[in-house]
Design a protein around this motif. Structure first.
Motif, PDB file in Angstrom:
ATOM      1  N   GLY A   1       0.824  -1.199   0.000  1.00 35.68           N
ATOM      2  CA  GLY A   1       0.000   0.000   0.000  1.00 35.68           C
ATOM      3  C   GLY A   1       0.861   1.253   0.000  1.00 35.68           C
ATOM      4  O   GLY A   1       1.955   1.271   0.583  1.00 35.68           O
ATOM      5  N   MET A   2       0.392   2.292  -0.658  1.00 33.40           N
ATOM      6  CA  MET A   2       1.105   3.564  -0.669  1.00 33.40           C
ATOM      7  C   MET A   2       0.104   4.710  -0.705  1.00 33.40           C
ATOM      8  O   MET A   2      -0.929   4.623  -1.388  1.00 33.40           O
ATOM      9  CB  MET A   2       2.047   3.669  -1.869  1.00 33.40           C
ATOM     10  N   ALA A   3       0.389   5.767   0.036  1.00 35.19           N
ATOM     11  CA  ALA A   3      -0.413   6.989   0.002  1.00 35.19           C
ATOM     12  C   ALA A   3       0.552   8.168   0.020  1.00 35.19           C
ATOM     13  O   ALA A   3       1.529   8.164   0.768  1.00 35.19           O
ATOM     14  CB  ALA A   3      -1.372   7.053   1.187  1.00 35.19           C
TER      15      ALA A   3
ATOM     16  N   GLY B   1      -3.170   7.203  -4.090  1.00 34.05           N
ATOM     17  CA  GLY B   1      -3.236   6.061  -3.194  1.00 34.05           C
ATOM     18  C   GLY B   1      -3.264   4.777  -4.011  1.00 34.05           C
ATOM     19  O   GLY B   1      -3.957   4.702  -5.035  1.00 34.05           O
ATOM     20  N   THR B   2      -2.501   3.791  -3.607  1.00 36.62           N
ATOM     21  CA  THR B   2      -2.450   2.531  -4.344  1.00 36.62           C
ATOM     22  C   THR B   2      -2.555   1.352  -3.383  1.00 36.62           C
ATOM     23  O   THR B   2      -2.104   1.415  -2.237  1.00 36.62           O
ATOM     24  CB  THR B   2      -1.141   2.381  -5.147  1.00 36.62           C
ATOM     25  N   LEU B   3      -3.147   0.283  -3.858  1.00 37.20           N
ATOM     26  CA  LEU B   3      -3.198  -0.993  -3.158  1.00 37.20           C
ATOM     27  C   LEU B   3      -2.848  -2.058  -4.181  1.00 37.20           C
ATOM     28  O   LEU B   3      -3.422  -2.080  -5.278  1.00 37.20           O
ATOM     29  CB  LEU B   3      -4.583  -1.236  -2.570  1.00 37.20           C
ATOM     30  N   GLN B   4      -1.904  -2.929  -3.820  1.00 39.89           N
ATOM     31  CA  GLN B   4      -1.368  -3.870  -4.801  1.00 39.89           C
ATOM     32  C   GLN B   4      -1.121  -5.222  -4.155  1.00 39.89           C
ATOM     33  O   GLN B   4      -0.653  -5.316  -3.011  1.00 39.89           O
ATOM     34  CB  GLN B   4      -0.055  -3.317  -5.369  1.00 39.89           C
TER      35      GLN B   4
ATOM     36  N   GLY C   1       2.602 -12.719 -10.892  1.00 39.13           N
ATOM     37  CA  GLY C   1       1.555 -11.801 -11.303  1.00 39.13           C
ATOM     38  C   GLY C   1       1.325 -10.713 -10.291  1.00 39.13           C
ATOM     39  O   GLY C   1       1.901 -10.691  -9.201  1.00 39.13           O
ATOM     40  N   ASN C   2       0.459  -9.780 -10.657  1.00 38.28           N
ATOM     41  CA  ASN C   2       0.083  -8.723  -9.730  1.00 38.28           C
ATOM     42  C   ASN C   2      -1.318  -8.238 -10.079  1.00 38.28           C
ATOM     43  O   ASN C   2      -1.803  -8.414 -11.202  1.00 38.28           O
ATOM     44  CB  ASN C   2       1.097  -7.569  -9.747  1.00 38.28           C
ATOM     45  N   ALA C   3      -1.943  -7.610  -9.104  1.00 35.46           N
ATOM     46  CA  ALA C   3      -3.227  -6.932  -9.292  1.00 35.46           C
ATOM     47  C   ALA C   3      -3.162  -5.641  -8.496  1.00 35.46           C
ATOM     48  O   ALA C   3      -2.543  -5.601  -7.422  1.00 35.46           O
ATOM     49  CB  ALA C   3      -4.383  -7.801  -8.818  1.00 35.46           C
ATOM     50  N   TYR C   4      -3.794  -4.585  -8.993  1.00 38.98           N
ATOM     51  CA  TYR C   4      -3.641  -3.301  -8.319  1.00 38.98           C
ATOM     52  C   TYR C   4      -4.903  -2.456  -8.453  1.00 38.98           C
ATOM     53  O   TYR C   4      -5.741  -2.650  -9.332  1.00 38.98           O
ATOM     54  CB  TYR C   4      -2.453  -2.529  -8.894  1.00 38.98           C
ATOM     55  N   PHE C   5      -5.007  -1.507  -7.538  1.00 42.65           N
ATOM     56  CA  PHE C   5      -6.024  -0.451  -7.584  1.00 42.65           C
ATOM     57  C   PHE C   5      -5.291   0.855  -7.304  1.00 42.65           C
ATOM     58  O   PHE C   5      -4.488   0.935  -6.376  1.00 42.65           O
ATOM     59  CB  PHE C   5      -7.104  -0.693  -6.528  1.00 42.65           C
TER      60      PHE C   5
END
Length: 858
Positions: free
Chosen positions: A281-283, A318-321, A336-340
């Protein structure tokens, strides 16, 4: 860490490197040791937080084990996974920045400073007057935080593309530098997808498996800068945890140009014998002021001078991965990866209003009109209808009375929001093929985003101090009717109008790549990627119905290359690759010279743009010479490159306000050059030097709009095949050293020198250039105890006055006694600045980090 330990690690890595070719062919794919900084992820998937690769992150004990093992003992090398490849098998250029490099520039709190200092052929152009937000130009291709700058580099963080959805901009200022594990700049590889015309910047972040301990740091210095961070990492059984948070505040070296940055980054990891997963997570939030070039008439008298203000940019992300990797078998793995991702930016910009009293040929004499310079009548349009369409209207279509001797301005506000989501999946195999060692990857990605863009202008006035205010009761000019009118537009929605656009992007990619070892020295690489882009937009105002539409772009980009390892000291590489960039939503919606954009304002009707396509050729030699002097190692690279672009996209200015622009395709441009670099590394000394010749040119004959260019004819300039692309210095030199005076005390001195370059807007190459310049930085650090380190940094050591960015403004009176006589505007770079601070690692015996890779990768 003692010098003795560093020397042992260096000697071990060199000896294992020299013996790596002696390993049997059955193990050739794994004959890579941790002591070499020569393993690279050739795709974004699986690198960084989702793959704590022992090879890439150098956090295991093999180098130390190799140094202390009995003679003749073979230390097992870790398994290569995913797209990891030894550098000597990569048929293109790779440049690497490590965490140690970033720490040397800690006082800047900006990773771009490290990229500029270390990477050949990379220069920065500071159009914003803020060292946290420069344009990064690599081989003539740009990654910029500014909406409206055509982008040519793909940027990834932990395997996720972070070119923002609306304009492909890149905000390096939102990435906490202390959390970076390494950065690879990779060229000639279409696997990295859209925008990788000039290459890709692949940022890999730390996690709890690669960094453990508790550390705090604080520093301050010039321009009232205060900054600091907290960093924590821990491993508990199969779990890991990493967190860092930092902040920065200063007032800037120019007037009205403060900076405030806050960032948090966290990673929770789980690792078993054959799998690893991370939740990341990053903000982050940043605020910057006074972002624009200043007329040289003003900076000649006061280097801190700015032009009209306020000019503020507030950005939030803001990211969530979720990332992961699973070993399916001894030769197959899946990653793999998935993100918002959520992005928001608000830009407030005070500008010259470009207004005049309505023409006598109109029906509205005595009212306020938009300047009609540069506009032409439509076929069969009467003179009266042409003039009437420039009447300024507010809400309820109310006209604004004209007041003489008032320097009208506008307070322009844009709001961009985007919500992105997607993911990638990649399978990799290292089985032999017809008896030859082989590395194969196949994968795909999907990136989708919904965005909204709103802009509006409020009628204001330029005060004698260059501030833009909107109160009708002005202390300098008295009462001004109509001031403060929001959402102003012209009657014909030409030149200036509010906008409100919703849209979406969908980017799909399928790729494959294979590297086959025909011998233990010769490797051949081939692959391709299919890119598909769908861009939809809808105008919500009714002023620009042509903005509504759907655009499709697709292309297959191949790559082919080979490497030949004559011996450790000499490795040949060469490749051919293709790439493409789809126009951004901003570019597609702003391609009409009659309805320009107030960048980053106002979307308008769009003749469709074509996608940009590129063809890249690279060839070169690289190698390393161990045990050269005092146990040190020399690494070097000599390479040449060329990229030919078709349908390149340019941003062109329109008459009046230089902030207004539109986008066009041009037939062809070219970037080519030569890079030469070398580095000597010993346990107490590191010395590096590199030179780049970058020749970025236009490859067509034609006419471009540049109304503020002093040598333009009727607002147009002529471009001739071979003219140089602005803001790209042909000659770039970088050199520096880090030296341990004692085991506790280190000093470093770094030099960058660049030749002259043309101003933006002088594509005709007729005006005098921005002068050549050099800049020197000095850093020092001292290990007071095993817990406490103090450090200092001086930037622009010689207080050299220079500019990395220049363009043109419309000459004439501005406000009060202020007049622009010289059309040139520049952003002067940061003067002599000093920073000092400390780092403290908690614990009676701080967790020792494994030796950082000390052999630079070229």
């Amino acid at each position: 860490m003692s010098l003795r330990t560093l020397r042992r690690g260096l000697t071990a890595s060199a000896s294992v490197l020299a013996g790596s070719m002696a390993v049997g062919t059955a193990h050739a794919q794994q004959a890579v040791t941790l002591g070499e900084i020569s393993v690279v992820a050739t795709s974004p998937v699986g690198s960084g937080g989702g793959n704590s690769s022992r090879v890439q992150n150098f956090n295991e004990t093999a180098p130390i084990a190799a140094a202390t093992a009995p003679p003749g003992t073979v230390v097992a090398a870790p398994r290569l996974r995913g797209s990891e490849q030894p550098l000597y098998k990569i048929p293109s250029t790779v440049e690497t920045v490590t965490a140690q490099d970033v720490q040397a520039d800690l006082g800047t709190n900006n990773v771009v400073a490290t990229l500029a200092r270390r990477t050949p052929a990379l220069n920065i152009s500071d159009s914003q007057g803020n060292s946290n937000r420069p344009d990064v130009t690599y081989r003539g291709f740009v990654a910029s935080p500014v909406q409206g700058v055509p982008q040519g580099l793909a940027v990834y963080q932990n395997g996720v593309r972070i070119n923002e959805a609306f304009g492909d901009i890149v905000n390096f200022d939102l990435i906490p530098p202390q959390a970076i594990q390494r950065i690879d700049v990779v060229t000639g590889n279409p696997v990295f997808g859209l925008n990788a015309l000039g290459g890709a910047v692949n940022i890999q972040m730390k996690n709890g498996f690669t960094w453990q301990g508790t550390e705090i740091s604080a520093w301050g210095g010039s321009d009232a800068r205060t900054a600091g961070y907290l960093e924590y990492g821990k491993v508990s059984g199969p779990w890991s945890f990493y967190f860092t948070g930092d902040g920065l505040n200063d007032r800037g070296w120019r007037y009205e140009s403060p900076s405030t940055i806050g960032r948090m980054y966290g990673d929770i990891g789980y690792r078993s014998q054959d799998a690893e997963f991370h939740l990341i997570g990053m903000a982050a939030r940043s605020y910057f002021g006074a972002a624009a070039a200043t007329p040289v008439d003003f900076t000649r008298n006061d280097p801190r001078a700015i032009f009209t203000y306020p000019q503020t940019t507030t950005t939030e992300v803001g990211t969530l991965q979720l990332t992961g990797r699973v070993d399916i078998s001894p030769t197959w793995d899946l990653a793999g990866n998935a993100y918002f991702r959520r992005f928001s930016q608000v830009y407030v910009d005070g500008n010259d209003g470009n207004f005049e009293q309505c023409s006598r040929q109109s029906s509205f004499r005595g009212f306020l009109c938009f300047e009609d310079d540069g506009f032409t009548r439509a076929p069969n349009q009467t003179q009266l209808a042409f003039r009437n369409q420039f009447l300024i209207l507010g809400q309820q279509n109310r006209a604004v009375p004209f007041t003489d001797n008032v320097p009208y301005g506008t307070l322009d506000v844009t709001r961009t929001q985007a919500t992105g989501y997607g993911g990638s999946l990649q399978a990799a195999n290292r089985d032999t093929l017809f008896g030859f060692n082989n590395a194969f990857i196949v994968g795909g990605s999907i990136d989708a985003a919904n965005y909204s863009f709103k802009s509006s202008s409020t009628l204001g006035v330029i005060n004698p101090n260059l501030s833009i205010t909107t109160d009708p009761n002005n202390p300098f000019y008295g009462t001004i009717p109509g001031l403060g009118t929001p959402f102003i537009r012209t009657a014909g929605a030409l030149g200036i109008a509010p906008s409100s656009v919703n849209g979406s992007n969908l980017y799909l990619g399928l790729y494959t790549q294979d590297t086959l070892d025909l011998t233990d020295r010769l490797s051949v690489t081939a692959g391709a990627r299919l890119n598909f882009a769908r861009i939809q937009s809808e105008d919500l105002t009714g002023f620009s119905p042509d903005v509504t539409g759907t655009h499709y772009f697709n292309k297959i980009n191949p790559v082919a290359g080979l490497t030949y390892r004559f011996f450790d000291a000499l490795n040949l590489y060469g490749s051919y690759s293709e790439s493409n960039r789809a126009p951004t939503p901003l570019e597609l919606a702003c391609a009409n010279p009659d309805r320009p954009c107030l960048l980053p304002n106002s979307l308008v009707a769009d003749p469709p743009l074509k996608q940009v396509t590129g063809r890249t050729y690279e060839v070169g030699f690289r190698g390393q010479l161990p045990n050269t002097y005092d146990g040190g190692i020399i690494t070097y690279k000599i390479g040449a490159f060329r990229t030919d672009l078709s349908n390149d996209i340019l941003s062109l200015a329109t008459p009046g306000n230089a902030a207004r622009a539109y986008f066009v395709n041009v037939p062809a441009t070219q970037r080519q050059g030569v890079e030469v670099g070398g580095e000597y590394t010993a346990d107490y000394l590191r010395v590096y030097a590199n030179y780049a010749l970058v020749d970025a040119t236009f490859q067509f004959n034609g006419t471009l709009s540049s109304p503020n260019n002093p040598l333009a004819v009727d607002g147009a300039i002529q471009v001739t095949r071979g003219n140089s692309v602005p803001l790209v210095p042909n000659h770039q030199i970088k050199a520096g050293f880090d030296y341990y005076i004692t085991p506790e005390w280190q000093v470093g001195l770094y030099l960058q020198a660049f030749s002259s370059s043309y101003y933006r807007g002088d594509e005709s190459n007729l005006n005098r250039k921005l002068p050549p310049y050099y800049v020197m930085n000095f850093q020092t650090k001292y290990q007071v105890t095993k817990n406490l380190e103090v450090f200092g940094l001086i930037t622009n050591l010689t207080n050299n006055r220079y500019a990395t960015f220049g363009t043109f403004a419309e000459p004439g009176p501005v406000a009060g006694n202020l007049v622009i006589n010289n059309a040139r505007t520049t952003t002067l770079s940061q003067p002599f600045s000093v920073y000092g601070g400390f780092k403290y690692a908690f614990g009676a015996d701080p967790v020792p980090m494994s030796p950082e890779p000390i052999i630079r990768k070229y």
